[in-house]
Scaffold this motif. Structure first.
Motif, PDB file in Angstrom:
ATOM      1  N   ASP A  68      42.366  64.593  52.112  1.00 14.45           N
ATOM      2  CA  ASP A  68      42.278  63.553  53.130  1.00 14.45           C
ATOM      3  C   ASP A  68      43.405  62.530  53.011  1.00 14.45           C
ATOM      4  O   ASP A  68      43.856  62.189  51.909  1.00 14.45           O
ATOM      5  CB  ASP A  68      40.956  62.791  53.010  1.00 14.45           C
ATOM      6  CG  ASP A  68      39.825  63.406  53.814  1.00 14.45           C
ATOM      7  OD1 ASP A  68      40.080  64.349  54.583  1.00 14.45           O
ATOM      8  OD2 ASP A  68      38.679  62.933  53.672  1.00 14.45           O
ATOM      9  N   THR A  69      43.820  62.026  54.175  1.00 14.07           N
ATOM     10  CA  THR A  69      44.544  60.759  54.243  1.00 14.07           C
ATOM     11  C   THR A  69      43.501  59.697  54.554  1.00 14.07           C
ATOM     12  O   THR A  69      42.834  59.766  55.600  1.00 14.07           O
ATOM     13  CB  THR A  69      45.621  60.788  55.340  1.00 14.07           C
ATOM     14  OG1 THR A  69      46.647  61.704  54.957  1.00 14.07           O
ATOM     15  CG2 THR A  69      46.242  59.404  55.531  1.00 14.07           C
ATOM     16  N   GLN A  93      41.854  62.579  44.268  1.00 12.38           N
ATOM     17  CA  GLN A  93      40.657  62.726  45.096  1.00 12.38           C
ATOM     18  C   GLN A  93      41.011  62.758  46.579  1.00 12.38           C
ATOM     19  O   GLN A  93      40.323  63.388  47.378  1.00 12.38           O
ATOM     20  CB  GLN A  93      39.673  61.584  44.808  1.00 12.38           C
ATOM     21  CG  GLN A  93      38.313  61.765  45.462  1.00 12.38           C
ATOM     22  CD  GLN A  93      37.277  60.815  44.904  1.00 12.38           C
ATOM     23  OE1 GLN A  93      37.500  60.121  43.918  1.00 12.38           O
ATOM     24  NE2 GLN A  93      36.117  60.775  45.510  1.00 12.38           N
ATOM     25  N   ALA A  94      42.083  62.071  46.949  1.00  8.10           N
ATOM     26  CA  ALA A  94      42.622  62.122  48.302  1.00  8.10           C
ATOM     27  C   ALA A  94      44.102  62.421  48.213  1.00  8.10           C
ATOM     28  O   ALA A  94      44.735  62.171  47.179  1.00  8.10           O
ATOM     29  CB  ALA A  94      42.389  60.796  49.021  1.00  8.10           C
ATOM     30  N   ALA A  95      44.675  62.961  49.293  1.00 10.61           N
ATOM     31  CA  ALA A  95      46.107  63.230  49.286  1.00 10.61           C
ATOM     32  C   ALA A  95      46.902  61.934  49.387  1.00 10.61           C
ATOM     33  O   ALA A  95      47.895  61.731  48.674  1.00 10.61           O
ATOM     34  CB  ALA A  95      46.464  64.156  50.444  1.00 10.61           C
ATOM     35  N   ARG A  99      49.218  59.241  40.397  1.00 10.11           N
ATOM     36  CA  ARG A  99      50.406  60.079  40.515  1.00 10.11           C
ATOM     37  C   ARG A  99      50.195  61.224  41.513  1.00 10.11           C
ATOM     38  O   ARG A  99      51.100  61.597  42.240  1.00 10.11           O
ATOM     39  CB  ARG A  99      50.795  60.643  39.140  1.00 10.11           C
ATOM     40  CG  ARG A  99      51.229  59.572  38.143  1.00 10.11           C
ATOM     41  CD  ARG A  99      52.524  58.904  38.585  1.00 10.11           C
ATOM     42  NE  ARG A  99      52.923  57.833  37.679  1.00 10.11           N
ATOM     43  CZ  ARG A  99      52.630  56.563  37.842  1.00 10.11           C
ATOM     44  NH1 ARG A  99      51.915  56.183  38.902  1.00 10.11           N
ATOM     45  NH2 ARG A  99      53.037  55.647  36.992  1.00 10.11           N
ATOM     46  N   ARG A 100      48.986  61.784  41.544  1.00 12.22           N
ATOM     47  CA  ARG A 100      48.716  62.905  42.454  1.00 12.22           C
ATOM     48  C   ARG A 100      48.344  62.418  43.857  1.00 12.22           C
ATOM     49  O   ARG A 100      48.503  63.148  44.831  1.00 12.22           O
ATOM     50  CB  ARG A 100      47.604  63.786  41.889  1.00 12.22           C
ATOM     51  CG  ARG A 100      48.035  64.569  40.642  1.00 12.22           C
ATOM     52  CD  ARG A 100      46.936  65.487  40.178  1.00 12.22           C
ATOM     53  NE  ARG A 100      45.778  64.744  39.677  1.00 12.22           N
ATOM     54  CZ  ARG A 100      44.544  65.184  39.667  1.00 12.22           C
ATOM     55  NH1 ARG A 100      44.266  66.384  40.158  1.00 12.22           N
ATOM     56  NH2 ARG A 100      43.553  64.453  39.162  1.00 12.22           N
ATOM     57  N   THR A 101      47.845  61.220  43.951  1.00 10.60           N
ATOM     58  CA  THR A 101      47.542  60.604  45.242  1.00 10.60           C
ATOM     59  C   THR A 101      48.637  59.613  45.597  1.00 10.60           C
ATOM     60  O   THR A 101      48.973  58.743  44.794  1.00 10.60           O
ATOM     61  CB  THR A 101      46.189  59.860  45.196  1.00 10.60           C
ATOM     62  OG1 THR A 101      45.128  60.796  44.983  1.00 10.60           O
ATOM     63  CG2 THR A 101      45.927  59.119  46.502  1.00 10.60           C
ATOM     64  N   ASP A 143      42.469  60.727  58.295  1.00 10.70           N
ATOM     65  CA  ASP A 143      41.275  61.586  58.318  1.00 10.70           C
ATOM     66  C   ASP A 143      40.007  60.752  58.195  1.00 10.70           C
ATOM     67  O   ASP A 143      38.984  61.068  58.805  1.00 10.70           O
ATOM     68  CB  ASP A 143      41.330  62.598  57.169  1.00 10.70           C
ATOM     69  CG  ASP A 143      42.512  63.522  57.290  1.00 10.70           C
ATOM     70  OD1 ASP A 143      42.577  64.275  58.276  1.00 10.70           O
ATOM     71  OD2 ASP A 143      43.386  63.490  56.394  1.00 10.70           O
ATOM     72  N   LEU A 144      40.096  59.688  57.397  1.00 15.07           N
ATOM     73  CA  LEU A 144      38.928  58.837  57.156  1.00 15.07           C
ATOM     74  C   LEU A 144      39.369  57.388  57.075  1.00 15.07           C
ATOM     75  O   LEU A 144      40.358  57.069  56.411  1.00 15.07           O
ATOM     76  CB  LEU A 144      38.238  59.229  55.842  1.00 15.07           C
ATOM     77  CG  LEU A 144      37.107  58.309  55.361  1.00 15.07           C
ATOM     78  CD1 LEU A 144      35.898  58.403  56.293  1.00 15.07           C
ATOM     79  CD2 LEU A 144      36.692  58.657  53.929  1.00 15.07           C
ATOM     80  N   CYS A 145      38.637  56.523  57.749  1.00 17.44           N
ATOM     81  CA  CYS A 145      38.831  55.076  57.637  1.00 17.44           C
ATOM     82  C   CYS A 145      37.595  54.471  56.994  1.00 17.44           C
ATOM     83  O   CYS A 145      36.466  54.754  57.416  1.00 17.44           O
ATOM     84  CB  CYS A 145      39.054  54.473  59.019  1.00 17.44           C
ATOM     85  SG  CYS A 145      38.940  52.679  59.057  1.00 17.44           S
ATOM     86  N   ILE A 146      37.797  53.654  55.976  1.00 18.13           N
ATOM     87  CA  ILE A 146      36.709  52.874  55.378  1.00 18.13           C
ATOM     88  C   ILE A 146      36.969  51.423  55.774  1.00 18.13           C
ATOM     89  O   ILE A 146      37.850  50.756  55.230  1.00 18.13           O
ATOM     90  CB  ILE A 146      36.668  53.045  53.853  1.00 18.13           C
ATOM     91  CG1 ILE A 146      36.440  54.517  53.488  1.00 18.13           C
ATOM     92  CG2 ILE A 146      35.571  52.178  53.251  1.00 18.13           C
ATOM     93  CD1 ILE A 146      36.459  54.798  52.003  1.00 18.13           C
ATOM     94  N   VAL A 147      36.219  50.967  56.761  1.00 15.77           N
ATOM     95  CA  VAL A 147      36.487  49.661  57.359  1.00 15.77           C
ATOM     96  C   VAL A 147      35.553  48.603  56.774  1.00 15.77           C
ATOM     97  O   VAL A 147      34.402  48.884  56.440  1.00 15.77           O
ATOM     98  CB  VAL A 147      36.346  49.731  58.904  1.00 15.77           C
ATOM     99  CG1 VAL A 147      34.902  49.943  59.319  1.00 15.77           C
ATOM    100  CG2 VAL A 147      36.923  48.498  59.573  1.00 15.77           C
TER     101      VAL A 147
END
Length: 258
Positions: free
Chosen positions: A92-93, A113-115, A132-134, A165-169
């Motif tokens: 996910d972005t 856990q997310a891209a 580093r991976r995200t 892909d996902l927004c946490i507002v």
């Protein structure tokens, strides 16, 4: 029988000591009816001695800084954050809005856990600073210390180029009928852009934000896919939400450890 003045002083003392009290618990504690307690709370709120909220009352304080909010109610926010974290899918972005509950989400995330994580909160970006991976992207704009967020035309322009892909507002006030609101007009525009530029949308709300009021609407409840509430969220509000929005995925967090 306890005099009205004595009862109200007991309520004030309980709010000052505990920070937040429920009308039902006060009624039991003071051996009176909930209707009597609600009348007391209305009068004490009007007198500026406490802040009446749905189901009870809380201590009336000056507006806390973002730093103060970020370190308050940690257990409650962590319980909400656990379920928000579960909304993230591999690859996910994720767009994470500023806010103390969303900062609690960032503190729980694992690298990879997310891209990509995009945020308008320097504090959220710093919490992910060792990843580093995200990939971590901090939006540009003018920093507003009270919100702990970058806002403004620059921020809005960058959001309009983003498809998450996902927004946490973050939500300052939620009303089952009116929708999602905040206290700042500029912030409302940023939050609306976050919702419109995302495929999936999630939010978490502390009890005192339910049925609360804020002047600037930025979205409808129908725009949310996932809503996380506290374990002891008022049953009548949950029922109203589910009746009005049957497609909304409402989850209750585990009871916070205090």
């Amino acid at each position: 029988m306890q005099l009205a003045e004595e009862r109200r002083q007991s309520i004030i003392d309980a709010v000052d000591k505990e920070g937040r009290v429920l009308a039902a618990e006060l009624a039991q504690r003071l051996n009176t009816s909930e209707d009597t307690i609600r009348r007391d709370l209305r009068e004490l709120d009007a007198a500026g001695l406490l802040r009446r909220v749905h189901g009870g009352a809380m201590r009336r304080t000056s507006v806390a800084s973002f730093g103060e909010r970020a370190e308050s109610d940690l257990a409650r926010k962590a319980a909400l954050a656990q379920l928000l974290r579960d909304c993230i899918r591999p690859g996910d972005t994720v767009l994470i809005d500023a806010g103390s509950t969303n900062l609690a989400v960032a503190r729980l995330l694992e690298d990879g856990q997310a891209a990509t994580i995009v945020t308008n909160s320097p504090q959220v970006a710093l919490a992910l600073g060792e990843f580093r991976r995200t990939r971590v992207v901090l939006l540009g704009g003018t920093y507003h210390a009270a919100q702990g967020a970058v806002l403004g035309a620059w921020t809005l322009a960058e959001l309009q180029q983003l498809r998450a892909d996902l927004c946490i507002v973050g939500i300052c006030a939620l009303d089952p009928e009116r929708g999602l609101a905040t206290a700042d007009a500029e912030e409302a525009g940023i939050k609306a852009a976050m919702l419109s530029g995302s495929v999936r949308r999630a939010a978490a709300v502390l009890n005192e934000r339910l049925a609360d009021s804020a002047p600037f609407l930025f979205g409808r409840l129908a725009e949310l896919d996932h809503l996380v509430l506290e374990a002891d969220a008022p049953a009548d509000i949950i029922a109203r939400l589910r009746q009005a929005h049957p497609g909304l995925d409402i989850k209750l967090a585990a009871r916070a450890r205090t």
